[in-house]
Write an enzyme that holds these catalytic residues in place. Structure first.
Site, PDB file in Angstrom:
ATOM      1  N   CYS A  77      65.016  41.801  32.230  1.00 52.32           N
ATOM      2  CA  CYS A  77      64.676  43.170  31.859  1.00 52.32           C
ATOM      3  C   CYS A  77      63.316  43.533  32.462  1.00 52.32           C
ATOM      4  CB  CYS A  77      64.635  43.293  30.338  1.00 52.32           C
ATOM      5  SG  CYS A  77      64.431  44.991  29.771  1.00 52.32           S
ATOM      6  N   ASN A 162      65.758  50.341  23.778  1.00 48.96           N
ATOM      7  CA  ASN A 162      64.535  50.942  24.327  1.00 48.96           C
ATOM      8  C   ASN A 162      64.613  51.193  25.835  1.00 48.96           C
ATOM      9  OD1 ASN A 162      64.402  48.314  25.216  1.00 48.96           O
ATOM     10  ND2 ASN A 162      62.354  47.898  24.437  1.00 48.96           N
ATOM     11  N   HIS A 163      65.795  51.074  26.417  1.00 50.17           N
ATOM     12  CA  HIS A 163      65.953  51.360  27.848  1.00 50.17           C
ATOM     13  C   HIS A 163      65.911  52.872  28.077  1.00 50.17           C
ATOM     14  CE1 HIS A 163      68.121  47.244  28.489  1.00 50.17           C
ATOM     15  NE2 HIS A 163      66.822  47.128  28.283  1.00 50.17           N
ATOM     16  N   HIS A 270      59.965  41.854  33.002  1.00 50.04           N
ATOM     17  CA  HIS A 270      59.112  41.461  31.873  1.00 50.04           C
ATOM     18  C   HIS A 270      59.837  40.564  30.854  1.00 50.04           C
ATOM     19  CE1 HIS A 270      60.071  45.827  30.424  1.00 50.04           C
ATOM     20  NE2 HIS A 270      60.917  45.022  29.828  1.00 50.04           N
ATOM     21  N   HIS A 326      53.873  44.231  28.408  1.00 46.51           N
ATOM     22  CA  HIS A 326      54.995  44.936  29.050  1.00 46.51           C
ATOM     23  C   HIS A 326      55.173  46.344  28.522  1.00 46.51           C
ATOM     24  CE1 HIS A 326      57.252  44.565  25.375  1.00 46.51           C
ATOM     25  NE2 HIS A 326      58.427  44.798  25.919  1.00 46.51           N
ATOM     26  N   ALA A 328      53.961  49.230  24.927  1.00 52.99           N
ATOM     27  CA  ALA A 328      53.173  49.461  23.719  1.00 52.99           C
ATOM     28  C   ALA A 328      53.502  48.427  22.651  1.00 52.99           C
ATOM     29  CB  ALA A 328      53.433  50.873  23.192  1.00 52.99           C
ATOM     30  N   GLY A 329      54.770  48.034  22.559  1.00 56.47           N
ATOM     31  CA  GLY A 329      55.186  47.088  21.527  1.00 56.47           C
ATOM     32  C   GLY A 329      55.475  47.791  20.213  1.00 56.47           C
TER      33      GLY A 329
END
Length: 397
Positions: A77, A162-163, A270, A326, A328-329
């Site tokens: 990813c 989240n893509h 990532h 990679h 904001a998280g």
């Protein structure tokens, strides 16, 4: 900030965030990883949060071993971005048509193409090695070979969660195209297959967490995993390249009069494994929710669907194993976000962005993520900012 060092069983845990802000479950996972006999280093990014076995936002360096859960189920990813010759002045007032055209060209969610995409029809697509890549599918785990038809049709599709695909503006008004995706279902099935295989091995029976099962160098199981891992990482890279080609085709057609040109594409994994050398040792470095940030390496660190994203250049900090965050998280789980926020909140937090604003994407609301500006600020010794982007169109799965 520089890193804070927290004691660990076998290695210190280097953290580019305040340890007191890390959720208890994630901190326990970091401590668990630090007990592994093969570990040589552990770096924790500011976007760290709980994951399966190993946290998202951690860089784990091991000698003679690799942990599939430290890679993640979406093998390879990552992100791709490209600057265009378009500017804000070229954009229409209503961007809904552009979003619709992108969604027509690139399947989202669990969708796939009716027929496999022919990369030869994509402008400037690097087709060298394409046939060899698919020829190597015969060598992957038998457990997933029946998925080949699906894998060929999902190549060049977005996925869900989240893509995303975004049409962005930088601070000077230049238009960028950006997208986030990985190895789709085939990568997930390969990852889960090998996680299961690793858990059966005798050397993994005494681990504090069975999800941290590893493969050992110079064994048939490690050879099989490495073969499938690197193939899936390549699938993910091709998947993003094909989507970017389709995206560029849409932009060329929609802005025909502008005769759009594109700069070279920036692309980075990532969720992946790399063979790297530190302190005289050849190590297997897993980045799960982290990008490589070697000196001069370009990277992409996105925020959420209503905030900004950053194009960065690595500073080559060996303490982090040349890595950076990679994104904001997440600061809350998907279920927690659904309980906390409404579609009205989503509309408010994505004002000015042409995107979905329905209940199906409330779990991706900006409020569920850490502030991207703070995440960038916490890693000034890892990367320097090249450009700040703000999306005006966001396509979600």
């Amino acid at each position: 900030m520089s890193y804070v060092e927290v004691p660990g069983a076998k290695v210190p845990i280097r953290m580019w965030t305040d340890p007191s802000t890390v959720e208890g479950g994630a901190m326990q996972q970091l401590q668990n990883v630090a007990t592994l006999p093969w570990i040589k280093g552990l770096a924790v990014m500011p976007d760290v949060h709980y994951g399966k076995g190993a946290t998202v936002g951690s860089v784990i360096a091991m000698h003679g071993a690799v942990c599939p859960a430290a890679v993640g189920v979406d093998i390879g990813c990552g992100m791709s971005a490209v600057k265009t010759s378009l500017t804000a002045n070229d954009l229409p007032g209503d961007l809904s048509r552009l979003r619709s055209k992108i969604e027509q060209a690139i399947p989202v969610g669990r969708g796939m193409h009716d027929d496999p995409v022919d990369p030869g029809r994509l402008h400037g697509f690097p087709t060298k090695g394409w046939d060899d890549f698919w020829g190597r599918f015969d060598g992957v785990a038998d457990a997933v070979k029946f998925r080949q038809d699906r894998a060929t049709k999902q190549m060049g599709s977005l996925g869900s969660g989240n893509h995303f695909i975004e049409f962005c503006l930088d601070e000077s008004g230049s238009v960028w195209l950006m997208l986030h995706s990985g190895s789709r279902n085939i990568g997930k099935e390969l990852a889960e297959h090998h996680m299961g295989e690793a858990q059966k091995l005798p050397h993994n029976q005494g681990l504090v967490d069975r999800d941290l099962a590893v493969f050992i160098a110079d064994t048939p199981q490690m050879a099989a995993y490495r073969n499938d891992l690197f193939w899936a990482q390549e699938y993910a890279k091709y998947n993003r390249a094909i989507m970017m080609g389709l995206f560029q085709d849409v932009v060329r057609k929609e802005f025909k009069k502008a005769k759009v040109t594109f700069e070279p594409v920036i692309s980075c994994h990532h969720n992946y494994v790399a063979e790297e050398r530190y302190d005289g040792l050849d190590l297997l470095v897993t980045r799960k929710g982290a990008i490589r940030a070697g000196s001069g390496d370009f990277g992409i660190i996105p925020g959420s669907m209503g905030t900004g994203s950053y194009i960065v250049k690595g500073l080559g900090n060996a303490a982090s194993f040349n890595s950076a965050s990679h994104g904001a998280g997440r600061k809350m789980s998907r279920n927690a976000a659904k309980r906390r926020f409404s579609t009205k909140d989503l509309e408010e937090q994505t004002r000015g962005v042409e995107c979905r604003k329905d209940s199906g994407v409330v779990d991706e609301i900006p409020g569920a993520y850490k502030p991207i500006e703070k995440v960038i600020d916490q890693q000034k010794d890892l990367v320097q900012v090249v450009a700040k982007l703000k999306q005006v169109v966001c396509v979600k799965g």
